[in-house]
Design a protein around this motif. Structure first.
Motif, PDB file in Angstrom:
ATOM      1  N   UNK A 292       0.830  -1.187   0.013  1.00  0.00           N
ATOM      2  CA  UNK A 292      -0.016   0.001  -0.018  1.00  0.00           C
ATOM      3  C   UNK A 292       0.703   1.167  -0.135  1.00  0.00           C
ATOM      4  N   UNK A 293       1.903   1.261  -0.685  1.00  0.00           N
ATOM      5  CA  UNK A 293       2.957   2.406  -0.826  1.00  0.00           C
ATOM      6  C   UNK A 293       3.882   2.459   0.148  1.00  0.00           C
ATOM      7  N   UNK A 294       3.909   1.651   1.194  1.00  0.00           N
ATOM      8  CA  UNK A 294       4.671   1.744   2.310  1.00  0.00           C
ATOM      9  C   UNK A 294       5.910   0.862   2.051  1.00  0.00           C
ATOM     10  N   UNK A 295       7.062   1.350   1.891  1.00  0.00           N
ATOM     11  CA  UNK A 295       8.265   0.340   1.600  1.00  0.00           C
ATOM     12  C   UNK A 295       8.733  -0.330   2.847  1.00  0.00           C
ATOM     13  N   UNK A 296       8.543  -1.632   3.074  1.00  0.00           N
ATOM     14  CA  UNK A 296       8.968  -2.320   4.175  1.00  0.00           C
ATOM     15  C   UNK A 296      10.244  -3.018   3.872  1.00  0.00           C
ATOM     16  N   UNK A 297      10.680  -3.373   2.723  1.00  0.00           N
ATOM     17  CA  UNK A 297      12.017  -3.781   2.205  1.00  0.00           C
ATOM     18  C   UNK A 297      12.830  -2.814   1.478  1.00  0.00           C
ATOM     19  N   UNK A 298      14.036  -2.501   2.006  1.00  0.00           N
ATOM     20  CA  UNK A 298      14.559  -1.249   1.125  1.00  0.00           C
ATOM     21  C   UNK A 298      16.156  -1.889   0.669  1.00  0.00           C
ATOM     22  N   UNK A 299      16.147  -2.278  -0.602  1.00  0.00           N
ATOM     23  CA  UNK A 299      17.457  -2.470  -1.159  1.00  0.00           C
ATOM     24  C   UNK A 299      18.272  -3.728  -0.254  1.00  0.00           C
ATOM     25  N   UNK A 300      17.607  -4.817   0.253  1.00  0.00           N
ATOM     26  CA  UNK A 300      18.161  -5.778   1.078  1.00  0.00           C
ATOM     27  C   UNK A 300      19.057  -6.779   0.267  1.00  0.00           C
ATOM     28  N   UNK A 301      20.301  -6.896   0.384  1.00  0.00           N
ATOM     29  CA  UNK A 301      21.290  -8.062  -0.038  1.00  0.00           C
ATOM     30  C   UNK A 301      21.596  -9.044   0.970  1.00  0.00           C
ATOM     31  N   UNK A 302      21.669 -10.150   0.583  1.00  0.00           N
ATOM     32  CA  UNK A 302      22.377 -11.032   1.644  1.00  0.00           C
ATOM     33  C   UNK A 302      22.622 -12.447   0.969  1.00  0.00           C
TER      34      UNK A 302
ATOM     35  N   UNK B  39      14.119  -1.083   9.985  1.00  0.00           N
ATOM     36  CA  UNK B  39      13.403  -0.003   9.325  1.00  0.00           C
ATOM     37  C   UNK B  39      13.229  -0.755   8.030  1.00  0.00           C
ATOM     38  N   UNK B  40      13.584  -2.096   7.587  1.00  0.00           N
ATOM     39  CA  UNK B  40      13.609  -2.405   6.093  1.00  0.00           C
ATOM     40  C   UNK B  40      14.785  -2.596   5.578  1.00  0.00           C
ATOM     41  N   UNK B  41      15.843  -2.336   6.257  1.00  0.00           N
ATOM     42  CA  UNK B  41      17.070  -2.495   5.672  1.00  0.00           C
ATOM     43  C   UNK B  41      18.134  -3.356   6.513  1.00  0.00           C
ATOM     44  N   UNK B  42      19.082  -3.894   5.863  1.00  0.00           N
ATOM     45  CA  UNK B  42      20.227  -4.660   6.407  1.00  0.00           C
ATOM     46  C   UNK B  42      21.009  -3.539   6.757  1.00  0.00           C
ATOM     47  N   UNK B  43      21.321  -3.606   8.161  1.00  0.00           N
ATOM     48  CA  UNK B  43      22.376  -2.754   8.884  1.00  0.00           C
ATOM     49  C   UNK B  43      23.601  -3.229   9.366  1.00  0.00           C
ATOM     50  N   UNK B  44      23.652  -4.648   9.479  1.00  0.00           N
ATOM     51  CA  UNK B  44      24.782  -5.481  10.003  1.00  0.00           C
ATOM     52  C   UNK B  44      24.461  -6.843   9.668  1.00  0.00           C
TER      53      UNK B  44
END
Length: 255
Positions: A12-22, A213-218
Motif C-alpha cells: 500500500x505504498x509503504x516500503x517495507x524492504x529497502x535494497x536488501x542483499x544477503x 526499518x526494512x534495511x540490512x544494517x549489520x
C-alpha cells in the motif's frame, strides 16, 4: 546457497524492504533478526515466494526464483522444508499422518516407503512412539518436534523456520535450537531462521543479518555480535541487562 539481491517490497505504498542483499550459506544456521515490524518476516516470506518482490532477485543455488515459471518454482518448493511459528499441524491428523503429508503430496514413494521415511524422521526428533497421537495430546515442544520431522520428510536442501521458539519455555527452546542445528549439519541444509530470541542468536547463530526499518544494517556471527559498534544493533540486543554485562566482560578481556 540462497542469495538475496537488492530486494525491495512495499505494501500500500509503504516500503517495507529497502535494497536488501544477503547470502545464506549451506551447512550453516543463518538468522534474520530485528524488532517487530522491522521487515524480517516479510524478507523470509519473500525468499520462499509467499510475497512477490517489487524489485531485486532471489536466487537458489544459481537458479533465479524471482524470474522462473510457476512450474519451475514448484520444483524448488519440493526442496524446501518449512517450520511455521505455531507448528501448523493438522489437528484432525495423527502425528504420523502429519509427518507423512508432504510425502503424500510431493513424492512417488510406495506406502511402505512413506511409512519407513516417516518413522525415520520421527526417530530423528526423538518421537519414535508418537505415531498414533494427535497434536492436542502433545506438549508445545513435542508439537515443534513433529513439525520439524514433517519439514525434513522430503530431505530438503533448504529449511525455513519462522520464530521456532515462540511460546516455548527456555529449556525446551534450547532443545529445539540444538535439534535444528544438528539437522542443518547432518543434511548440509541452508537453514534460515527468523527470530528475535537472543538465546538462539548466541547459541546457534553462525551467520546473522540484522534488519532495521526494512534495511540490512549489520551482518556477522554470534561471536562478533557482542562486540559490534553498530548503534542500532546494540540498542536491539542490549535491551537485556545480562547481555550488557556479557558485552562489558568481552570488552574488558579485549576480545
Amino acid at each position: 546457497m540462497i542469495e538475496v539481491k537488492n530486494v525491495y517490497k512495499s505494501f500500500d505504498g509503504v516500503e517495507v524492504l529497502k535494497n536488501v542483499s544477503a547470502r545464506f550459506e549451506p551447512g550453516k544456521v543463518n538468522l534474520i533478526i530485528g524488532r517487530s515490524g522491522s521487515g524480517k518476516t516479510v524478507l523470509l516470506k519473500s525468499i520462499v515466494g509467499l510475497h512477490e518482490v517489487d524489485k531485486g532477485e532471489i536466487i537458489y543455488d544459481g537458479r533465479s526464483f524471482t524470474n522462473m515459471s510457476e512450474k519451475d518454482r514448484k520444483q524448488i518448493r519440493k526442496e524446501i522444508g518449512m517450520l511455521f511459528q505455531g507448528s501448523a499441524l493438522f489437528d484432525s491428523k495423527t502425528v504420523e499422518e502429519n509427518v507423512r503429508f508432504p510425502l503424500d503430496v510431493f513424492s512417488d514413494l510406495s506406502v511402505a516407503e512413506k511409512k519407513e521415511r516417516t518413522n525415520f524422521c520421527l526417530k530423528r526428533v526423538n518421537l519414535e512412539n508418537a505415531n498414533n497421537l494427535y497434536p492436542s495430546e502433545l506438549s508445545g515442544g513435542m508439537q515443534k518436534r513433529v513439525a520439524i520431522a514433517r519439514a525434513i520428510s522430503l530431505n530438503p536442501k533448504y529449511l525455513f523456520c519462522d520464530e521456532p521458539n515462540s511460546g516455548l519455555d527456555p529449556k525446551t527452546a534450547i532443545v529445539i535450537d540444538e535439534l535444528i542445528y544438528e539437522i542443518t549439519k547432518e543434511y548440509n541444509m541452508t537453514t534460515i531462521i527468523n527470530t528475535h530470541d537472543m538465546n538462539s542468536v548466541m547459541g546457534i547463530g553462525e551467520k546473522i543479518i540484522f534488519i532495521s526499518e526494512g534495511q540490512k544494517v549489520w551482518e556477522g556471527s554470534n561471536n562478533e555480535i557482542l562486540i559490534s559498534d553498530n548503534k542500532q544493533l546494540n540498542d536491539f540486543i542490549y535491551a537485556s541487562k545480562f547481555l550488557k554485562q556479557v558485552r562489558e566482560g568481552f570488552l574488558k578481556k579485549g576480545i
